[in-house]
Design a protein around this motif. Sequence first.
Motif, PDB file in Angstrom:
ATOM      1  N   GLY A   5       0.831  -1.193   0.000  1.00  0.00           N
ATOM      2  CA  GLY A   5       0.000   0.000   0.000  1.00  0.00           C
ATOM      3  C   GLY A   5       0.864   1.240   0.000  1.00  0.00           C
ATOM      4  O   GLY A   5       2.065   1.199  -0.275  1.00  0.00           O
TER       5      GLY A   5
ATOM      6  N   SER B  84     -10.808  -1.641 -12.738  1.00  0.00           N
ATOM      7  CA  SER B  84     -10.248  -0.693 -11.781  1.00  0.00           C
ATOM      8  C   SER B  84     -11.186   0.483 -11.622  1.00  0.00           C
ATOM      9  O   SER B  84     -12.003   0.789 -12.500  1.00  0.00           O
ATOM     10  N   ASN B  85     -11.046   1.166 -10.460  1.00  0.00           N
ATOM     11  CA  ASN B  85     -11.759   2.405 -10.189  1.00  0.00           C
ATOM     12  C   ASN B  85     -10.845   3.576 -10.535  1.00  0.00           C
ATOM     13  O   ASN B  85      -9.699   3.636 -10.083  1.00  0.00           O
TER      14      ASN B  85
ATOM     15  N   TRP C 208      -2.314  -3.939  -4.717  1.00  0.00           N
ATOM     16  CA  TRP C 208      -1.774  -2.569  -4.635  1.00  0.00           C
ATOM     17  C   TRP C 208      -1.686  -1.969  -6.030  1.00  0.00           C
ATOM     18  O   TRP C 208      -1.265  -2.630  -6.984  1.00  0.00           O
TER      19      TRP C 208
ATOM     20  N   LYS D 169      -9.428  -7.444  -4.473  1.00  0.00           N
ATOM     21  CA  LYS D 169      -9.035  -7.123  -3.110  1.00  0.00           C
ATOM     22  C   LYS D 169      -7.529  -7.351  -2.926  1.00  0.00           C
ATOM     23  O   LYS D 169      -6.937  -8.253  -3.510  1.00  0.00           O
TER      24      LYS D 169
ATOM     25  N   GLN E  85      -1.079   5.176  -7.762  1.00  0.00           N
ATOM     26  CA  GLN E  85      -2.027   6.271  -7.952  1.00  0.00           C
ATOM     27  C   GLN E  85      -1.376   7.466  -8.638  1.00  0.00           C
ATOM     28  O   GLN E  85      -1.808   8.615  -8.464  1.00  0.00           O
TER      29      GLN E  85
ATOM     30  N   ARG F 170      -5.553   6.034 -11.202  1.00  0.00           N
ATOM     31  CA  ARG F 170      -6.168   4.765 -10.792  1.00  0.00           C
ATOM     32  C   ARG F 170      -6.326   4.788  -9.279  1.00  0.00           C
ATOM     33  O   ARG F 170      -5.337   4.755  -8.540  1.00  0.00           O
ATOM     34  N   GLU F 171      -7.529   4.842  -8.837  1.00  0.00           N
ATOM     35  CA  GLU F 171      -7.784   4.950  -7.411  1.00  0.00           C
ATOM     36  C   GLU F 171      -7.615   3.608  -6.719  1.00  0.00           C
ATOM     37  O   GLU F 171      -7.012   3.529  -5.640  1.00  0.00           O
ATOM     38  N   SER F 172      -8.108   2.526  -7.318  1.00  0.00           N
ATOM     39  CA  SER F 172      -8.002   1.207  -6.703  1.00  0.00           C
ATOM     40  C   SER F 172      -8.370   0.161  -7.743  1.00  0.00           C
ATOM     41  O   SER F 172      -8.885   0.480  -8.825  1.00  0.00           O
ATOM     42  N   SER F 173      -8.092  -1.068  -7.399  1.00  0.00           N
ATOM     43  CA  SER F 173      -8.502  -2.187  -8.240  1.00  0.00           C
ATOM     44  C   SER F 173      -9.731  -2.856  -7.611  1.00  0.00           C
ATOM     45  O   SER F 173      -9.917  -2.839  -6.385  1.00  0.00           O
TER      46      SER F 173
END
Length: 1291
Positions: free
Chosen positions: A441, A1020-1021, A994, A991, A997, A985-988
């Motif tokens: 992270g 991805s978000n 990593w 779960k 961003q 890219r905020e997150s995948s």
Amino acid sequence: MRRLAARGAAGDAGEVAAPATDSTDCAQGRSPRPRRLIDLCAIWDPGAFLPAASWESAPGITRRRLNEAETLSSVREAQLERLEAARPRRPGSRERGPVLRMARQQPPPWVHAAVLLCLLCLSGAIEIPMDPSIQNELSQPPTITKQSVKDHIVDPRDNILIECEAKGNPAPSFHWTRNSRYFNIAKDPRVSMRRRSGTLVIDFRSGGRPEEYEGEYQCFARNKYGTALSNRIRLQVSKSPLWPKENLDPVVVQEGAPLTLQCNPPPGLPSPVIFWMSSSMEPITQDKRVSQGHNGDLYFSNVMLQDMQTDYSCNARFHFTHTIQQKNAFTLKVLTNNPYNDSSLRNHPDMYSARGVAERTPSFMYPQGTASSQMVLRGMDLLLECIASGVPTPDIAWYKKGGDLPSDKAKFENFNKALRITNVSEEDSGEYFCLASNKMGSTRHTISVRVKAAPYWLDEPKNLILAPGEDGRLVCRANGNPKPTVQWMINGEPLQSAPPNPNREVAGDTIIFRDTQISSRAVYQCNTSNEHGYLLANAFVSVLDVPPRMLSPRNQLIRVILYNRTRLDCPFFGSPIPTLRWFKNGQGSNLDGGNYHVYENGSLEIKMIRKEDQGIYTCVATNILGKAENQVRLEVKDPTRIFRMPEDQVAKRGTTVQLECRVKHDPSLKLTVSWLKDDEPLYIGNRMKREDDSLTIFGVAERDQGSYTCVASTELDQDLAKAYLTVLADQATPTNHLAALPKGRPDRPRDLELTDLAERSVRLTWIPGDDNNSPITDYVVQFEEDQFQPGVWHDHSKFPGSVNSAVLQLSPYVNYQFRVIAINEVGSSHPSLPSERYRTSGAPPESNPADVKGEGTRKNNMEITWTPMNATSAFGPNLRYIVKWRRRETRESWNNVTVWGSRYVVGQTPVYVPYEIRVQAENDFGKGPEPDTVIGYSGEDYPRAAPTDVKIRVLNSTAISLQWNRVYPDTVQGQLREYRAYYWRESSLLKNLWVSQKRQQASFPGDRPRGVVSRLFPYSNYKLEMVVVNGRGDGPRSETKEFTTPEGVPSAPRRFRVRQPNLETINLEWDHPEHPNGILIGYTLKYLAFNGTKLGKQIVENFSPNQTKFTMQRADPVSRYRFTLSARTQVGSGEAVTEESPAPPNEAYTNNQADIATQGWFIGLMCAIALLVLILLIVCFIKRSRGGKYPVREKKDVPLGPEDPKEEDGSFDYSDEDNKPLQGSQTSLDGTIKQQESDDSLVDYGEGGEGQFNEDGSFIGQYTVKKDKEETEGNESSEATSPVNAIYSLA
């Protein structure tokens, strides 16, 4: 023949020349009518003392145009009239006109005086000339010339020295204050003051403590005209306190945990330098995991077992005492789940997991928390530091919110944990953040940076020298944050407490002087300060009332060469600044114009010396106090010319060669003729004879070959001519025929002559040089001018090789000088010596400058630029440009200004407004044609609006379509370059995956309402913002939009490995894809066997998403296998990776054997060998069949003699008749025939026993010749060719 371009090198300067100075024009930006301020820079111009030989190449000697000064008010004009009416008028005195500056002459004392005057204007401090006759008469208030730094730290082991030096006339006296109270030096035996200086010396050889003298000191330098002050000098004694003794317990820490070892050094002055070592003085190895912070502490991002192998000691090095103090060492005890410190695990790709250390996300060790602030002073270095813990060791990245890091000033230190920005300015303020990230992270820390500023100068007050009745001002402008306050003092006392002066007015940061008188002399101090520091400046006001006087020797003689350019200088001094005029032979008219030109510094230039220019020149300097004059006698001399030059010659060894060199020169000058060989001085030995007009070489040898240069020189000029001597091996008479020599480049043309002089043309004639056996094909004529690019030659025209005279078209007002280059098929000759100069008459320009542009460099200006015109398009003196501009589509009148450079900045313009621009050339003869109108724009500002109604449509797993509403044109505030999308890219959706961003951008040039963003990560978000961009930068950000990319195909599986432990099985292993791009549903493996070019059937295997291994049983131990592996999501299979099984050890040999056996050439070769063997066997069989019967020699009637040993032992010679020895054959000593070649015989094939024959003598048994006989007889068998021998010979 070769003539070198050195004629007249000394002639320009004449006989009297002063040393050149290299400095900036001190008159830059000053008015030609400076009626308010007397600028003593005008008394001395650095260009005025250049010898005329250096005139053409000297910088800053070109004609200058100065900005218009402020005009005097009607009251000031009345004061001048009253002042002049009150003074007695001298005969020949004139009213004050344009200020002319003095000219040059030679050595001390006036040279040094004038040089100091010019240095004065360069440094901004007016100085009095060092000429003793002036120095002793003119007064000068004190000026501080040297002082110690404000924060003065001294070594306690040395004597204390506080510097303070000043100058003035009369010499100043000194006294000191300590802590704002008078410091009585006489009462302290340790304190003394250096002679003729204010420097304090505090001596501790007889005892005493330096700490007793700490405090704030200030030096005062005083004479009867004022008092100057030094800075307030804070004296501190260096300190290096001892480290407090302490017992440190072992530091116990779990492996993988963060750790900080604090140093806490004793406070020293100045602060000590910190470094970490072990107790055995070995340096601690630092990397991104273990590093020292700026505060001196040692940080471990995570502790590993190998950190126990040493101890850790903090060391402090103190600068002044040159001592190092060491703190007691820390000992580490690391608790671990894996007590074995296996060194091989250090390079393991997943070292922490291998050692059983739990991985964790980063967190900051320094600074703590999520935000902090930092203040830095302008001009200092900004150091930001972020040290993070985590497993694995985090990486640190730095960003600035709302912009980029300043690439020219920013650098990363301490393994990217520190960001240093040098020479900080207000633009560097803002929010910075460091991002610590590892595969678990990331986290960030924001640092708010505020830039403050100690006072810094905008306008530092300068010394002011005025004439009586003059006006002037002292300006003290400084800036800082917070805004500094300004305090004026006079002679060290507050200005408020000084007696009132009606001629002085204080207006904030400016003191205005009106109608100054002698009594106004004083030293003013400006102190500007804020909470971060202060600035103190001294500036004196001195009033001089000096009539003109000459600084050069009187009645100088200057001798110059005909047709050269020269300059007469006349240095002078006076206050007010005198006006200088030149006269010739007592004539009443002032010399200026035509062949004469008077420069602003007062020097008189004669552009081309003629015989009629000889005479006496008088310079007259005049001001309201009187006048002074000096005379210069100018003599014109004929140039030195070599009219019979040495010629190239070819001579044979041992002959005599004569090189001619006949010279014409001015009879009043002493002529010296010397010779050079290969550009080195020629030694005249016994074989050489030098005469006035020739050089003779007797008995030429090979070492005499080379170039010979005749140098004819006087004290004013010189001429050179060169010839080449070639020496041949055999003796013969010298010859000038070069037909047998190889081709070469032509010799330079010579004797250039200008005729048919006209307004726009001239005829150039030259004598061709030797073509060196290759005909001259072309002549290139080049020219050089001495105004814009002196010393630079340009091509003018090209002519055929058959001509030696041409008419050249010329441009107006160019001082031409020509040279000619000859060209043949081998190459170009050296340039000819330059011709005489010819200046064409002037005319108005016929063109205007090109590339006119108008662009803003700031939001409130517009810079107008153009390409300046060269010498051939100037057409006249004082080329300048009339720049006009006005706003487009308005009826406002044109603004205009005259510029001498190539740019002009229009200020206070609205943001990004179109302007009409015209630039017209003008010289002293008139204006150029009406210029074209060019459209330019003022500066841009950042856009004020952001795109609205941003809509996102997902096209596929890696691309989206954007649509937005365009901004209004008036909000762009500049030229719209592009719309830009910032996305990250905020997150995948997976779960625990990593993601980085890091912000990325997509550009959409032009004014468009839609675009496509591609190369996104699937599943991805994302977040996205839109801005509009102009030439200044980004506008405000739009509302942040969020979107999600759908599932896509995965990337290739990582680290696909194929191993073959034996010939029966193959093991496959792989890792999950780096980018799953969705939820994995399995893997697909395709493989097939191959052997050479043969391929087997492809087999497909499907595996679950968790399976990363597969074992395959080989069906064929010889074949290899090719494997193709890909991962699958619901969308489909992703990128595949292909590997092949290892080759078996004997596969290479098998392949080669199989390949050779199937080759056609190999089959053919084997067939040929078999056929040849068959033929040999047949021949052998035939030979043996023919050799079955042998004739037997009949016994002769004569009895055998005792010399025949074969008769005695009963042996017989059964040889063929054809194999009988020839008559005359050599026999051995025992009477037998000696065998010459083969010892081969069928006897060799006998197995013992006596031979048996039938009645006809045919062979019926075995040979009876014994082996021992073969050994005794050696090679003495018959030469007959037996069947066996025949077979062997064929084989």
